[in-house]
Design a protein around this motif. Sequence first.
Motif, PDB file in Angstrom:
ATOM      1  N   SER A 175       0.836  -1.202   0.000  1.00  0.00           N
ATOM      2  CA  SER A 175       0.000   0.000   0.000  1.00  0.00           C
ATOM      3  C   SER A 175       0.879   1.264   0.000  1.00  0.00           C
ATOM      4  O   SER A 175       0.532   2.267  -0.623  1.00  0.00           O
ATOM      5  CB  SER A 175      -0.965  -0.008   1.193  1.00  0.00           C
ATOM      6  OG  SER A 175      -0.270  -0.177   2.411  1.00  0.00           O
ATOM      7  N   HIS A 176       2.035   1.182   0.667  1.00  0.00           N
ATOM      8  CA  HIS A 176       2.954   2.337   0.640  1.00  0.00           C
ATOM      9  C   HIS A 176       3.477   2.550  -0.785  1.00  0.00           C
ATOM     10  O   HIS A 176       3.563   3.684  -1.275  1.00  0.00           O
ATOM     11  CB  HIS A 176       4.112   2.107   1.625  1.00  0.00           C
ATOM     12  CG  HIS A 176       4.842   3.372   1.987  1.00  0.00           C
ATOM     13  ND1 HIS A 176       5.374   3.596   3.228  1.00  0.00           N
ATOM     14  CD2 HIS A 176       5.128   4.481   1.270  1.00  0.00           C
ATOM     15  CE1 HIS A 176       5.937   4.798   3.258  1.00  0.00           C
ATOM     16  NE2 HIS A 176       5.823   5.338   2.071  1.00  0.00           N
ATOM     17  N   LEU A 177       3.782   1.453  -1.469  1.00  0.00           N
ATOM     18  CA  LEU A 177       4.241   1.586  -2.866  1.00  0.00           C
ATOM     19  C   LEU A 177       3.131   2.136  -3.768  1.00  0.00           C
ATOM     20  O   LEU A 177       3.389   2.925  -4.681  1.00  0.00           O
ATOM     21  CB  LEU A 177       4.694   0.225  -3.407  1.00  0.00           C
ATOM     22  CG  LEU A 177       6.130  -0.203  -3.166  1.00  0.00           C
ATOM     23  CD1 LEU A 177       6.415  -1.503  -3.907  1.00  0.00           C
ATOM     24  CD2 LEU A 177       7.131   0.863  -3.624  1.00  0.00           C
TER      25      LEU A 177
ATOM     26  N   ASP B 143       3.136   9.495  -7.014  1.00  0.00           N
ATOM     27  CA  ASP B 143       4.003  10.671  -6.909  1.00  0.00           C
ATOM     28  C   ASP B 143       5.275  10.577  -7.743  1.00  0.00           C
ATOM     29  O   ASP B 143       5.887  11.588  -8.059  1.00  0.00           O
ATOM     30  CB  ASP B 143       4.419  10.877  -5.446  1.00  0.00           C
ATOM     31  CG  ASP B 143       3.223  10.917  -4.516  1.00  0.00           C
ATOM     32  OD1 ASP B 143       2.221  11.536  -4.904  1.00  0.00           O
ATOM     33  OD2 ASP B 143       3.291  10.330  -3.423  1.00  0.00           O
ATOM     34  N   ARG B 144       5.694   9.364  -8.021  1.00  0.00           N
ATOM     35  CA  ARG B 144       6.945   9.215  -8.762  1.00  0.00           C
ATOM     36  C   ARG B 144       6.880   7.921  -9.557  1.00  0.00           C
ATOM     37  O   ARG B 144       6.023   7.054  -9.288  1.00  0.00           O
ATOM     38  CB  ARG B 144       8.148   9.163  -7.804  1.00  0.00           C
ATOM     39  CG  ARG B 144       8.122   7.976  -6.864  1.00  0.00           C
ATOM     40  CD  ARG B 144       9.395   7.854  -6.049  1.00  0.00           C
ATOM     41  NE  ARG B 144       9.302   6.790  -5.055  1.00  0.00           N
ATOM     42  CZ  ARG B 144       9.585   5.521  -5.281  1.00  0.00           C
ATOM     43  NH1 ARG B 144       9.989   5.137  -6.484  1.00  0.00           N
ATOM     44  NH2 ARG B 144       9.466   4.616  -4.331  1.00  0.00           N
ATOM     45  N   GLU B 145       7.794   7.800 -10.514  1.00  0.00           N
ATOM     46  CA  GLU B 145       7.855   6.566 -11.275  1.00  0.00           C
ATOM     47  C   GLU B 145       8.522   5.503 -10.402  1.00  0.00           C
ATOM     48  O   GLU B 145       9.632   5.728  -9.904  1.00  0.00           O
ATOM     49  CB  GLU B 145       8.651   6.781 -12.557  1.00  0.00           C
ATOM     50  CG  GLU B 145       8.388   5.691 -13.555  1.00  0.00           C
ATOM     51  CD  GLU B 145       9.064   5.962 -14.887  1.00  0.00           C
ATOM     52  OE1 GLU B 145       9.250   5.007 -15.637  1.00  0.00           O
ATOM     53  OE2 GLU B 145       9.426   7.129 -15.135  1.00  0.00           O
TER      54      GLU B 145
ATOM     55  N   GLU C  94      10.252  -2.373  -8.018  1.00  0.00           N
ATOM     56  CA  GLU C  94       9.076  -1.967  -7.233  1.00  0.00           C
ATOM     57  C   GLU C  94       7.788  -2.252  -8.014  1.00  0.00           C
ATOM     58  O   GLU C  94       6.795  -2.713  -7.454  1.00  0.00           O
ATOM     59  CB  GLU C  94       9.151  -0.470  -6.901  1.00  0.00           C
ATOM     60  CG  GLU C  94      10.181  -0.115  -5.835  1.00  0.00           C
ATOM     61  CD  GLU C  94      10.360   1.392  -5.671  1.00  0.00           C
ATOM     62  OE1 GLU C  94      10.760   1.816  -4.579  1.00  0.00           O
ATOM     63  OE2 GLU C  94      10.123   2.151  -6.650  1.00  0.00           O
ATOM     64  N   ARG C  95       7.836  -1.967  -9.312  1.00  0.00           N
ATOM     65  CA  ARG C  95       6.651  -2.214 -10.149  1.00  0.00           C
ATOM     66  C   ARG C  95       6.302  -3.699 -10.181  1.00  0.00           C
ATOM     67  O   ARG C  95       5.145  -4.077 -10.023  1.00  0.00           O
ATOM     68  CB  ARG C  95       6.892  -1.710 -11.585  1.00  0.00           C
ATOM     69  CG  ARG C  95       6.581  -0.238 -11.778  1.00  0.00           C
ATOM     70  CD  ARG C  95       6.268   0.082 -13.230  1.00  0.00           C
ATOM     71  NE  ARG C  95       7.251  -0.411 -14.169  1.00  0.00           N
ATOM     72  CZ  ARG C  95       8.407   0.197 -14.467  1.00  0.00           C
ATOM     73  NH1 ARG C  95       8.702   1.337 -13.874  1.00  0.00           N
ATOM     74  NH2 ARG C  95       9.229  -0.315 -15.357  1.00  0.00           N
TER      75      ARG C  95
ATOM     76  N   TYR D 260       7.879  16.363  -6.075  1.00  0.00           N
ATOM     77  CA  TYR D 260       8.571  16.105  -4.816  1.00  0.00           C
ATOM     78  C   TYR D 260       9.551  17.218  -4.424  1.00  0.00           C
ATOM     79  O   TYR D 260       9.495  17.722  -3.306  1.00  0.00           O
ATOM     80  CB  TYR D 260       9.323  14.768  -4.909  1.00  0.00           C
ATOM     81  CG  TYR D 260       8.706  13.643  -4.123  1.00  0.00           C
ATOM     82  CD1 TYR D 260       7.346  13.359  -4.227  1.00  0.00           C
ATOM     83  CD2 TYR D 260       9.477  12.861  -3.278  1.00  0.00           C
ATOM     84  CE1 TYR D 260       6.780  12.316  -3.506  1.00  0.00           C
ATOM     85  CE2 TYR D 260       8.922  11.818  -2.555  1.00  0.00           C
ATOM     86  CZ  TYR D 260       7.574  11.550  -2.670  1.00  0.00           C
ATOM     87  OH  TYR D 260       7.027  10.525  -1.949  1.00  0.00           O
ATOM     88  N   PRO D 261      10.485  17.620  -5.337  1.00  0.00           N
ATOM     89  CA  PRO D 261      11.458  18.638  -4.914  1.00  0.00           C
ATOM     90  C   PRO D 261      10.792  19.927  -4.435  1.00  0.00           C
ATOM     91  O   PRO D 261      11.215  20.518  -3.437  1.00  0.00           O
ATOM     92  CB  PRO D 261      12.289  18.883  -6.186  1.00  0.00           C
ATOM     93  CG  PRO D 261      12.133  17.630  -6.984  1.00  0.00           C
ATOM     94  CD  PRO D 261      10.766  17.115  -6.690  1.00  0.00           C
TER      95      PRO D 261
END
Lengths: 85, 181
Positions: free
Chosen positions: A15-17, A23-25, A30-31, B141-142
């Motif tokens: 869930s954290h991932l 927010d980010r790639e 991780e994917r 983020y930054p």
Amino acid sequence: MNLWKVLSLSCHEASHLASDGRDRELTKLERYALRAHLVGCNRCKRYQRHLESIGDALKDESKLSDEARERIRANLAPPQPPSEQ
Amino acid sequence: MLDPSLWLDQHGDAMFRYALRRLGDRTCAEDAVQEALLGAVKNAASFEGRSEVRTWLIGILRRKVNDQLRRQRSKIEEPTDPLEGLFDKFGEWAAPVGDWHDPESELEKAEFHKCLQACLERLPDSYAEAFLLREAEGFDYPAICDELGLTPTNLSTRLYRARTLLRNCLEENWFGGATKE
């Protein structure tokens, strides 16, 4: 993240991932890890969908009313010098 | 170029949305936008052009909103572990995660927004501001780390907690704890 982690992600980590993925790639590992976890976990699949619903709901188009905009504009304007008669 | 009227036209609505979500009241949100723009005019010389104008203005607004919230209520302590009890010792969900249906009719959507707003107002301030800068304003983020003085790891944790608390609050209040699986 190592290969063992890819195969043994807990719901807490998944869930954290899912949150980070908004927010980010995510990295390739991780994917893979998240995808592998989601295949067998309805709860995390739902969690991820719920985050999307919440994100979508925040994209509303509330605007300043015309009245408020003009009031703010008037307050921002520098005071005019008194005109000479 | 210093043109506050242009700032109002270009960024006023985004500023208003941020303030409205934090404060939950249109009049208070309008006042906060006005205060922030007046503050920006006063401190225009301090704008170094390191960030976008929007980022700078929202930063000023964020501080005005926090001032307003501090005046309105006593400090809400940040929980040490807001997700405590949510997962068992193996890191698995301790309780079912409900199967929501997305709101479809206009009435349902309006109710959902109302509930979301109430849940946002219940978030600890530090979570709410990070969450809104990211999800509503689309800051990267930054920019958020710079604005809030956080490391990327802290920000990731803060966003995760904010989203999870919001989700739980919505499940409890919008879906009435409908946790059938």
